[in-house]
Write a protein that holds these residues in place. Structure first.
Motif, mmCIF file in Angstrom:
data_model
loop_
_atom_site.group_PDB
_atom_site.id
_atom_site.type_symbol
_atom_site.label_atom_id
_atom_site.label_comp_id
_atom_site.label_asym_id
_atom_site.label_seq_id
_atom_site.Cartn_x
_atom_site.Cartn_y
_atom_site.Cartn_z
ATOM 1 N N PRO A 201 -8.562 -8.185 0.762
ATOM 2 C CA PRO A 201 -8.764 -8.614 -0.638
ATOM 3 C C PRO A 201 -7.408 -8.824 -1.301
ATOM 4 N N ILE A 202 -6.726 -9.892 -0.944
ATOM 5 C CA ILE A 202 -5.326 -10.104 -1.339
ATOM 6 C C ILE A 202 -5.135 -10.018 -2.849
ATOM 7 N N ASP A 203 -6.017 -10.646 -3.608
ATOM 8 C CA ASP A 203 -5.857 -10.667 -5.065
ATOM 9 C C ASP A 203 -6.016 -9.288 -5.693
ATOM 10 N N ASN A 204 -6.608 -8.360 -4.953
ATOM 11 C CA ASN A 204 -6.838 -7.012 -5.495
ATOM 12 C C ASN A 204 -5.899 -5.955 -4.923
ATOM 13 N N ILE A 205 -4.923 -6.378 -4.119
ATOM 14 C CA ILE A 205 -3.977 -5.428 -3.546
ATOM 15 C C ILE A 205 -2.826 -5.217 -4.529
ATOM 16 N N ASP A 206 -2.751 -4.036 -5.097
ATOM 17 C CA ASP A 206 -1.742 -3.745 -6.116
ATOM 18 C C ASP A 206 -0.322 -3.768 -5.562
ATOM 19 N N ASP A 207 -0.173 -3.501 -4.258
ATOM 20 C CA ASP A 207 1.165 -3.439 -3.658
ATOM 21 C C ASP A 207 1.767 -4.836 -3.459
ATOM 22 N N PHE A 208 0.954 -5.881 -3.582
ATOM 23 C CA PHE A 208 1.444 -7.250 -3.435
ATOM 24 C C PHE A 208 1.844 -7.803 -4.804
ATOM 25 N N SER A 209 3.026 -8.388 -4.869
ATOM 26 C CA SER A 209 3.478 -9.015 -6.104
ATOM 27 C C SER A 209 2.701 -10.313 -6.323
ATOM 28 N N LYS B 208 3.873 -12.943 -3.910
ATOM 29 C CA LYS B 208 3.427 -12.729 -2.533
ATOM 30 C C LYS B 208 1.960 -13.116 -2.364
ATOM 31 N N LYS B 209 1.155 -12.844 -3.363
ATOM 32 C CA LYS B 209 -0.257 -13.216 -3.298
ATOM 33 C C LYS B 209 -0.411 -14.727 -3.212
ATOM 34 N N LYS B 210 0.362 -15.448 -4.031
ATOM 35 C CA LYS B 210 0.295 -16.914 -4.008
ATOM 36 C C LYS B 210 0.772 -17.469 -2.674
ATOM 37 N N LEU B 211 1.846 -16.875 -2.138
ATOM 38 C CA LEU B 211 2.374 -17.339 -0.854
ATOM 39 C C LEU B 211 1.401 -17.045 0.281
ATOM 40 N N GLN B 212 0.699 -15.912 0.197
ATOM 41 C CA GLN B 212 -0.301 -15.590 1.219
ATOM 42 C C GLN B 212 -1.416 -16.637 1.223
ATOM 43 N N HIS B 213 -1.883 -17.010 0.048
ATOM 44 C CA HIS B 213 -2.934 -18.023 -0.056
ATOM 45 C C HIS B 213 -2.432 -19.386 0.412
ATOM 46 N N THR C 4 -8.259 -2.268 2.518
ATOM 47 C CA THR C 4 -6.892 -1.835 2.803
ATOM 48 C C THR C 4 -6.632 -0.493 2.146
ATOM 49 N N ASN C 5 -5.695 0.234 2.708
ATOM 50 C CA ASN C 5 -5.291 1.522 2.164
ATOM 51 C C ASN C 5 -4.022 1.368 1.330
ATOM 52 N N PRO C 6 -3.737 2.335 0.450
ATOM 53 C CA PRO C 6 -2.493 2.283 -0.326
ATOM 54 C C PRO C 6 -1.270 2.222 0.585
ATOM 55 N N GLN C 7 -0.257 1.518 0.146
ATOM 56 C CA GLN C 7 0.952 1.325 0.948
ATOM 57 C C GLN C 7 1.705 2.638 1.137
ATOM 58 N N LEU C 8 2.038 2.947 2.401
ATOM 59 C CA LEU C 8 2.814 4.143 2.722
ATOM 60 C C LEU C 8 4.311 3.853 2.787
ATOM 61 N N ARG C 9 4.649 2.622 3.121
ATOM 62 C CA ARG C 9 6.049 2.191 3.180
ATOM 63 C C ARG C 9 6.102 0.681 3.009
ATOM 64 N N LYS C 10 7.284 0.159 2.709
ATOM 65 C CA LYS C 10 7.445 -1.278 2.572
ATOM 66 C C LYS C 10 7.430 -1.945 3.942
ATOM 67 N N SER C 11 7.013 -3.201 3.958
ATOM 68 C CA SER C 11 6.943 -3.951 5.213
ATOM 69 C C SER C 11 8.336 -4.125 5.810
ATOM 70 N N ARG C 12 8.415 -4.003 7.138
ATOM 71 C CA ARG C 12 9.688 -4.204 7.842
ATOM 72 C C ARG C 12 9.732 -5.566 8.529
ATOM 73 N N LEU C 13 8.688 -6.351 8.357
ATOM 74 C CA LEU C 13 8.598 -7.612 9.081
ATOM 75 C C LEU C 13 9.616 -8.624 8.588
ATOM 76 N N PHE C 14 9.936 -8.603 7.316
ATOM 77 C CA PHE C 14 10.932 -9.523 6.787
ATOM 78 C C PHE C 14 11.758 -8.816 5.716
ATOM 79 N N LYS C 15 13.029 -9.212 5.604
ATOM 80 C CA LYS C 15 13.947 -8.565 4.681
ATOM 81 C C LYS C 15 13.795 -9.071 3.257
ATOM 82 N N SER C 16 13.362 -10.321 3.097
ATOM 83 C CA SER C 16 13.216 -10.907 1.772
ATOM 84 C C SER C 16 12.115 -11.951 1.806
ATOM 85 N N MET C 17 11.639 -12.352 0.630
ATOM 86 C CA MET C 17 10.601 -13.364 0.539
ATOM 87 C C MET C 17 11.100 -14.700 1.090
#
Length: 319
Positions: free
Chosen positions: A122-130, A133-138, A200-213
């Protein structure tokens, strides 16, 4: 028939969160006879391996140097197939996905309705996503749908399930991530693909997949372009070549008009540019034809690779 499910978890320095993710995984699912967990240690520098053993993980594979998520994913797929998995589920070690939803994720495969299933967050409802980031995901999912010819609403989701047959057909050439590439492959190989809503569960840590948007966008665009080039080379080169050729033809008609009307002396440069554009356009289209032949040859090689894999895994099961 005994159905074996293996849940694989790629890990890179996940000592602190792995026990939470493993503890959330299902111990039994209706229609599944055996459930095992497999951790892929992607060159972790902490005590990820020890943490996996303490959690009761059944299998641990990996390497001493970090090779990236795409390599870790394929290493896990290979290991799961050799261990006799009928269904393979990929999830994250940061407990981003809800373990209870694995039953929902594999149900279309168990029912024979799909060969690959992707969890739709539920991307639009994930509070951890800016908001960005939500727009880029879509946007990214929209582009992948156009390229792959599928209707996947959440292409970057790493929470997904594969049947044994589909897993044997996977080929990931990207060093960055497997999520976009495998969807595009599935679309072009006519794999029965479905999406199911997940939590989805609350974020435990920031993503390590990429350093910046910016790095995320750059790598994602590069991956999609490369895969599209592999599967639809003629369409790409023919489109570019046709545009260049058409520009040359337009300039050529312009020169002929001036020449016929007696005002062509000062437009010889148009004739030169016309010849250049026509040659470049023709060569680009020819390059597309050659790329298309190479693409067809790659498909034959992938078919041979699939058959070799199948014989190899079946031999391993018999030993």
């Amino acid at each position: 028939m005994i159905v074996k499910l293996i849940i694989q978890i790629p890990c890179y320095n996940e000592e602190e969160t792995l026990h939470i993710a493993v503890g959330d995984l299902p111990k039994a699912i209706d229609g599944v006879d055996e459930i095992e967990y497999l951790v892929i240690n992607d060159g972790s520098q902490d005590n990820t391996v020890e943490a996996a053993r303490k959690c009761g993980v059944h299998h641990i594979v990996g390497y001493s140097k970090n090779k990236g998520l795409a390599n870790a994913f394929m290493t896990g797929i290979d290991a799961c197939l050799r261990l006799g998995a009928d269904i393979i589920v990929n999830t994250d070690a940061d407990n981003q996905y809800c373990g209870e939803d694995i039953e929902k994720l594999i149900r279309p495969i168990l029912d024979g309705k799909a060969e690959m299933v992707i969890g739709e967050r539920p991307i639009d409802n994930i509070d951890d996503f800016s908001p960005l980031k939500k727009k880029l995901q879509h946007l990214g999912s929209l582009v992948v749908r156009k390229i792959s010819g599928t209707d996947v609403p959440d292409a970057p989701s790493g929470f997904r399930a594969y049947s044994r047959e589909t897993a044997m057909k996977l080929n990931v050439v990207s060093q960055y991530t497997y999520t976009l590439e495998t969807i595009i492959q599935a679309g072009h190989k006519n794999v029965a693909l479905e999406s199911v809503p997940i939590r989805t569960n609350p974020q435990l840590r920031k993503s390590r997949l990429f350093k910046s948007m910016r790095a995320y966008i750059k790598r994602s665009v590069s991956t999609m372009f490369r895969i599209f080039l592999m599967y639809r080379p003629f369409k790409l080169f023919a489109t570019i070549g046709s545009i260049i050729f058409a520009l040359g033809a337009i300039l050529g008609c312009r020169f002929l008009y001036f020449y016929v009307t007696g005002t062509g002396d000062g437009h010889i440069q148009s004739l030169i540019l016309t010849a250049v554009l026509l040659m470049i356009g023709f060569q680009t289209i020819t390059l597309g034809l050659l790329a298309d032949v190479i693409s067809a040859n790659r498909k034959l090689i992938e078919d041979v690779q699939y058959r070799v894999r199948k014989m190899d895994y079946e031999r391993k099961e018999q030993e």
